[in-house]
Design an enzyme around this catalytic site. Sequence first.
Site, PDB file in Angstrom:
ATOM      1  N   LYS A 266       1.273  10.673   9.349  1.00  0.00           N
ATOM      2  CA  LYS A 266       2.494  10.077   9.537  1.00  0.00           C
ATOM      3  C   LYS A 266       2.843   9.968   8.019  1.00  0.00           C
ATOM      4  O   LYS A 266       2.197  10.641   7.074  1.00  0.00           O
ATOM      5  CB  LYS A 266       2.103   8.589   9.841  1.00  0.00           C
ATOM      6  CG  LYS A 266       2.211   8.277  11.142  1.00  0.00           C
ATOM      7  CD  LYS A 266       2.571   6.578  11.493  1.00  0.00           C
ATOM      8  CE  LYS A 266       2.841   6.379  12.866  1.00  0.00           C
ATOM      9  NZ  LYS A 266       2.930   4.661  12.880  1.00  0.00           N
TER      10      LYS A 266
ATOM     11  N   HIS B 182       3.226   3.429   0.318  1.00  0.00           N
ATOM     12  CA  HIS B 182       1.883   3.773  -0.132  1.00  0.00           C
ATOM     13  C   HIS B 182       1.448   4.149  -1.523  1.00  0.00           C
ATOM     14  O   HIS B 182       0.718   3.971  -2.038  1.00  0.00           O
ATOM     15  CB  HIS B 182       1.370   4.874   0.818  1.00  0.00           C
ATOM     16  CG  HIS B 182       1.512   4.542   2.462  1.00  0.00           C
ATOM     17  ND1 HIS B 182       2.152   5.300   3.181  1.00  0.00           N
ATOM     18  CD2 HIS B 182       0.784   3.565   3.109  1.00  0.00           C
ATOM     19  CE1 HIS B 182       1.962   4.671   4.487  1.00  0.00           C
ATOM     20  NE2 HIS B 182       1.149   3.439   4.156  1.00  0.00           N
TER      21      HIS B 182
ATOM     22  N   HIS C 116       4.746   6.968   2.725  1.00  0.00           N
ATOM     23  CA  HIS C 116       6.040   6.730   1.963  1.00  0.00           C
ATOM     24  C   HIS C 116       5.789   5.986   0.665  1.00  0.00           C
ATOM     25  O   HIS C 116       4.811   5.858   0.268  1.00  0.00           O
ATOM     26  CB  HIS C 116       6.773   5.658   3.173  1.00  0.00           C
ATOM     27  CG  HIS C 116       6.040   4.655   3.769  1.00  0.00           C
ATOM     28  ND1 HIS C 116       5.596   3.618   2.872  1.00  0.00           N
ATOM     29  CD2 HIS C 116       5.514   4.368   4.759  1.00  0.00           C
ATOM     30  CE1 HIS C 116       4.793   2.819   3.419  1.00  0.00           C
ATOM     31  NE2 HIS C 116       4.744   3.364   4.679  1.00  0.00           N
TER      32      HIS C 116
HETATM   33  N1  ARG Z   1      -1.899   1.761   7.179  1.00  0.00           N
HETATM   34  C1  ARG Z   1      -1.133   0.422   6.947  1.00  0.00           C
HETATM   35  C2  ARG Z   1       0.319   0.866   6.781  1.00  0.00           C
HETATM   36  O1  ARG Z   1       0.737   2.077   6.231  1.00  0.00           O
HETATM   37  C3  ARG Z   1      -1.656  -0.309   5.820  1.00  0.00           C
HETATM   38  C4  ARG Z   1      -2.927  -0.942   5.973  1.00  0.00           C
HETATM   39  C5  ARG Z   1      -3.074  -2.179   5.003  1.00  0.00           C
HETATM   40  N2  ARG Z   1      -4.059  -2.788   5.057  1.00  0.00           N
HETATM   41  C6  ARG Z   1      -4.789  -3.437   5.964  1.00  0.00           C
HETATM   42  N3  ARG Z   1      -5.870  -3.960   5.989  1.00  0.00           N
HETATM   43  N4  ARG Z   1      -4.027  -3.817   7.222  1.00  0.00           N
HETATM   44  O2  ARG Z   1       1.077   0.126   7.109  1.00  0.00           O
END
Ligand code: ARG
Length: 599
Positions: free
Chosen positions: A138, A144, A141
């Site tokens: 994905k 991140h 963005h």
């Molecule tokens: N992968 C998730 C996203 O991009 C963020 C993860 C954040 N950490 C967690 N433990 N939920 O939205």
Amino acid sequence: MACFFRRTIAHQLSKMCGQYEDVFIPLICAVPVSKKQSMGDLRVSVNSLVQNGAVLPHEDLQRNTETLAKQIKHNSVVEDVIAAPGMIYFRLNKLMLAQKVLKQLQSEPDTFGLKSELLTHLHGGRTLVEFSSPNVAKKFHAGHLRSTFIGNFIANVKKAVGKEVIRVNYLGDWGMQFGLLGAGFERFGCQQKLKVQALQHLFEVSRCFCHAVTRLFSFNSPSSVQVYVQVNREAEHDGNVRVAAADFFRRLEQKEHHALSLWKQLMEITVKEYKRIYERLGVHFDHFSGESFYHSQTKNVLEDLKSRGLLKTTQKGTTVFDLSDAGDLSSYATLARSDGTSLYITRDIAAALDRHQRFGFDEMIYVTDKSQSVHFQQLFHILSAMGHQWANSCVHVAFGRVQGMSTRRGDVIFLEDVLDEARTQMLNNMRESRTSKALEDPEETAERIGISAVVIQDFKGPLISDYRFEWDTVLQAQGDTGVFLQYTHARLRSLLNRFGDEKKCGDLSPLTDNRSVSILQHLLRYDEILLQSATDLQPRHLVNFLMTLCHLVSSAHRELPVKGSSLEVAQARLCLFSAARSLLANGMRILGITPVDKM
Ligand code: ARG
């Protein structure tokens, strides 16, 4: 340095007020440098003395302040004590100020300020910082990217103040997007492309798959990522795609051999690819884990919650945790769908439990954008309800959105695009600027400066604020930018290379002029700044501190020449510049920036 001076003053205050010296230490602050002539170098507010029970409250605060100030004796360290409104100022012996600060920086350049008494209460313990955490296949963005920078800073500052730090990247590597990716790859994937441009290829495959199913579009047609994104919107509702994706995902959840091995292969490649890019950024992780890892553990989590009577079933058949005070399900978190499959939050509960058991952390910090604040509140609430006291030591550091972070290829999709753009634009700026030195590796230098510029732009305001990203302002050499920090560092380096980096401070009496004193006073504040940043986890305090340092250094460059000065004066000034450079470099590294020596 600051500790020595604070201790001397605390000693006096303690004798006067009959309290332990340690009570006073955190109340004595370095005075921020300003254009106005300051009343002193350190100060203590009388209100803080009252609040800490060191002096009795008095109706007339000013009389109280004056009486106290008069009682404090001057000595060889504190030359003057001045009563100002509500505040007592201490003027230090300037030669001693120079000696203490510079000798300390010279003998322990890398740990200056870190052993301060102000930070002792932060020493020890284990901090887990979870950050970056992109979703495989994905868009990576701007959120991140922010999480990567901020999390890296938090990990660095925690380490600097004496914590053992574990850096975790929690990949979004499970869920329906994997169904899409897997099903798409089975049809259109190309091993060759996977080798060359893995992330882009995977992203395109899942997008293209949607398109292909809806329009019988061939993957090999000329394409651009934007096209996939656009058509994906149309395709999202397409039944065929959903069936194929759901089918693949089901195979994956049932651990079907082919699906699982494809998933593993794609994950390995992705992680390897990310690691390479993180390396460019100078960011590392101790552990890569992901949602997939916890998917199988969610059953135990649900059972555990059930046995504690913490679950309810809704009419729709979903399993939920009731978050309402009244117990009427007016607010709840869904932990399992009606078909029993787990959700994002269920996997997060499993991950938190596992991490606590595995790493025995004393605090855990999650770094994501503010849209996930409610998610983390719910997560901590549930962990707490399960009887885990350590849930109180879990923190969510939330940050705002970035608008307009795009590259020539369009909106940010790949982290690498941002890095390349920063490097290219910086390289152009460097070529145009006549002051640029002939560099051995201009690309590498441009990359480091480009990254610094992006990081500093990101760290300037409160993390929670949204901001607009503009390449032009970000990469300017003037103003409070990352380029300015790098430029100042490189300039100091070149001065020290030219005239010698004084390894030993001799006579420092030439450093009692206002310019030199301002720098020394500023260096005195470093431990307070670290304390502030390590406590509220906001990088801007350190950024502002370093910017001020750079402004002071740039005036000193003009007004305190080394060339043409007597040997004694030149040596003392070099000692000051050397100290400023060390501290600037230390601060930059905590922010996650690698200082350059030439530019
Ligand atoms: N992968 C998730 C996203 O991009 C963020 C993860 C954040 N950490 C967690 N433990 N939920 O939205």
